[in-house]
Design a protein around this motif. Structure first.
Motif, PDB file in Angstrom:
ATOM      1  N   ALA A  54       0.887  -1.261  -0.001  1.00 56.59           N
ATOM      2  CA  ALA A  54       0.030   0.024  -0.125  1.00 56.59           C
ATOM      3  C   ALA A  54       0.781   1.386   0.012  1.00 56.59           C
ATOM      4  N   SER A  55       1.968   1.171   0.631  1.00 54.27           N
ATOM      5  CA  SER A  55       3.031   2.372   0.601  1.00 54.27           C
ATOM      6  C   SER A  55       3.504   2.530  -0.474  1.00 54.27           C
ATOM      7  N   TYR A  56       3.978   1.590  -1.365  1.00 56.74           N
ATOM      8  CA  TYR A  56       4.417   1.712  -2.505  1.00 56.74           C
ATOM      9  C   TYR A  56       3.380   2.338  -3.646  1.00 56.74           C
ATOM     10  N   ARG A  57       2.360   1.841  -3.505  1.00 58.76           N
ATOM     11  CA  ARG A  57       1.160   2.350  -4.449  1.00 58.76           C
ATOM     12  C   ARG A  57       0.812   3.871  -4.111  1.00 58.76           C
ATOM     13  N   PHE A  58       0.802   4.160  -3.000  1.00 58.81           N
ATOM     14  CA  PHE A  58      -0.339   5.248  -2.634  1.00 58.81           C
ATOM     15  C   PHE A  58       0.645   6.546  -1.858  1.00 58.81           C
ATOM     16  N   GLU A  59       1.960   6.243  -1.300  1.00 57.69           N
ATOM     17  CA  GLU A  59       2.689   7.205  -0.823  1.00 57.69           C
ATOM     18  C   GLU A  59       3.720   7.778  -1.674  1.00 57.69           C
TER      19      GLU A  59
END
Length: 105
Positions: A54-59
């Motif tokens: 999730a952090s790779y996709r959205f941060e």
């Protein structure tokens, strides 16, 4: 990759402990306690993988979230409540601007 190794190693150790405990003294409460510990460590590892994804996709800067996921055991719980669920949805007001001056159309 570190998490996969750590999870497999933890499961192997808990399995060995469980086997030795059940072989010597079949105490059901102890076996259930160890199985719950294995389950919780597995959930923590899967949550870390989800947090990294999730952090790779959205941060914008995912490196700090990767470090948190790798080294802080239940960081995905914090990430979910503060970063994922904490975002407010932008809802358009359907009131025309000539009725309410500060409304967006």
């Amino acid at each position: 990759m570190i998490r996969v190794f750590a999870y497999c190693f933890t499961a192997l150790l808990f399995g060995a402990i469980l086997y030795s405990m059940l072989r010597d003294s079949p105490d059901l409460i102890t076996a259930i306690f160890i199985l719950v510990g294995v389950f919780i460590s597995g959930v923590a590892s899967l949550g870390a993988f989800w947090m990294m994804y999730a952090s790779y996709r959205f941060e914008k800067q995912p490196a700090s979230m990767f470090l948190l996921a790798m080294f802080v055991p239940f960081a995905p719980v914090w990430y979910y409540f503060n970063r994922v669920r904490g975002k407010k949805l932008k809802v358009r007001r359907r009131v025309p601007t000539w009725i309410v001056p500060n409304a967006t159309e």
